[in-house]
Design a protein around this motif. Sequence first.
Motif, PDB file in Angstrom:
ATOM      1  N   UNK A   1      25.483  79.880  48.703  1.00  0.00           N
ATOM      2  CA  UNK A   1      26.234  79.770  49.943  1.00  0.00           C
ATOM      3  C   UNK A   1      26.005  80.999  50.830  1.00  0.00           C
ATOM      4  N   UNK A   2      26.000  82.189  50.195  1.00  0.00           N
ATOM      5  CA  UNK A   2      25.794  83.438  50.938  1.00  0.00           C
ATOM      6  C   UNK A   2      24.386  83.497  51.528  1.00  0.00           C
ATOM      7  N   UNK A   3      23.400  83.087  50.753  1.00  0.00           N
ATOM      8  CA  UNK A   3      22.020  83.089  51.236  1.00  0.00           C
ATOM      9  C   UNK A   3      21.866  82.195  52.461  1.00  0.00           C
ATOM     10  N   UNK A   4      22.487  81.042  52.404  1.00  0.00           N
ATOM     11  CA  UNK A   4      22.398  80.086  53.513  1.00  0.00           C
ATOM     12  C   UNK A   4      23.119  80.622  54.757  1.00  0.00           C
ATOM     13  N   UNK A   5      24.259  81.276  54.524  1.00  0.00           N
ATOM     14  CA  UNK A   5      25.112  81.691  55.632  1.00  0.00           C
ATOM     15  C   UNK A   5      24.711  83.035  56.225  1.00  0.00           C
ATOM     16  N   UNK A   6      24.302  83.988  55.389  1.00  0.00           N
ATOM     17  CA  UNK A   6      24.144  85.371  55.856  1.00  0.00           C
ATOM     18  C   UNK A   6      22.711  85.894  55.923  1.00  0.00           C
ATOM     19  N   UNK A   7      21.811  85.384  55.092  1.00  0.00           N
ATOM     20  CA  UNK A   7      20.451  85.925  55.132  1.00  0.00           C
ATOM     21  C   UNK A   7      19.793  85.758  56.510  1.00  0.00           C
ATOM     22  N   UNK A   8      20.010  84.653  57.207  1.00  0.00           N
ATOM     23  CA  UNK A   8      19.424  84.545  58.553  1.00  0.00           C
ATOM     24  C   UNK A   8      20.013  85.543  59.551  1.00  0.00           C
ATOM     25  N   UNK A   9      21.255  86.018  59.309  1.00  0.00           N
ATOM     26  CA  UNK A   9      21.931  86.911  60.255  1.00  0.00           C
ATOM     27  C   UNK A   9      21.690  88.393  59.960  1.00  0.00           C
ATOM     28  N   UNK A  10      21.528  88.729  58.686  1.00  0.00           N
ATOM     29  CA  UNK A  10      21.424  90.140  58.313  1.00  0.00           C
ATOM     30  C   UNK A  10      20.282  90.887  59.008  1.00  0.00           C
TER      31      UNK A  10
END
Length: 428
Positions: free
Chosen positions: A240-249
Amino acid sequence: MRKAKKKSGRGAQHGNVQPFSDEDASVETLSHCSSFSDVTSVADEGGEASEDAAQEDFQYKLKGFIDSTVDKSAKTRQGALDGLKTAMATRILYEFISERRMTITDSIERSLKKGKGEEQRAAASLACLLCIQLGSGIESEEVFKTLKPVFKNILADGSANVQGRQAVATSLGLCTLVAEDDVLDVRATMECFENLFSRSYARADGSCASISAASSQLHTNALLSWALLLTICTGSQLKDILHKHLPKLPRLLESDDVNMRIAAGETIALLFELARDMDPEFEFDGWDELCDKLTALATDCNKHRAKTDKKKQRSVFRDVLKAVEEGDFQPESIRFGTERMTIDSWLRKRMYDAFREFVGSGMNYHLQANEFIRDVFQLGPPVLVDSATIKAMKISRFERHLHNSAAFKARTKARSKFRDKRSDVGDF
């Protein structure tokens, strides 16, 4: 990692109730490791009576610190908190602390609520060291249960002292790692951190939000704590974190703050490592663009940035780029006493850096003696080293001086002979 640890050690120092100096708490010598008692050297010199006397003096000093945490003077309270911090960073004090953990917890809570700035910073750091001493079990869970609401209130309060919020952002992460037993509560705490560091994201047009240096440090601390908790997330949470945050980091890589850029880069490397552990064929849609950004940071030549910042940044981002492109990590060997540990992943690096931030130069001692930290790094039970072995390995300063002096004379003599030969050749 979820085992209660009940191993004690004892420390000894003479003197009045004053904050420890680095010299008082020398932790780099092997004399700390014999049966993991800090009174070994005293016992060698004066026998059991001296050991007992030193033990009493040391505990008297600690009791004085605990009493002083409720003093009317903020400076005295802060000094007492710092004194307890230094003692816990450099010794194993399980039995002493376990008997007084709620008293110490009450003092920490009081300083966090009523103190300002430096006092809050000292209290927040002491909370972490208290949990590190108690280990992952019911005792540290009770401490954290009391302090967690206070931590979160300070973290969410935009009007609170920013220095206190910075310290809380760091301490909440490590205390959660040690003492939180509910995976859902871990995720809730991570969301508190996300609410902070996401404010440093670059805008869609690539421009950065105007953030003060103090706020940027707060966001950086929140990001590092968030990354620390990534190491204990469940597989479903990670997905869930990879999907939600990796594109934003990657937006954080545009920050004007070098510490934020580095923290973001290392966090991205950690996420790629965790993702590939779950799925060796893991792919990221923005991979090419991300690699371009990382390459630019690894070769940054912007004139408006300080040379020291650029040097530090380039070194880190060369490693981050290798992690993202090749899944590579440059291992680092840590030697402590008679043992050696290899930091061979971004996960272990994030954990090691987090613990070292609080125990400082006492990290090597805790790697030897602290059962909880040894359990985290899978080092097994503490290795007992007898006094005879320590003495055989330990070289006194005087002996070291004599050795260096003799080596210097030998080199000088050899070079003199060489110079004589060259002069002889020149005469011909």
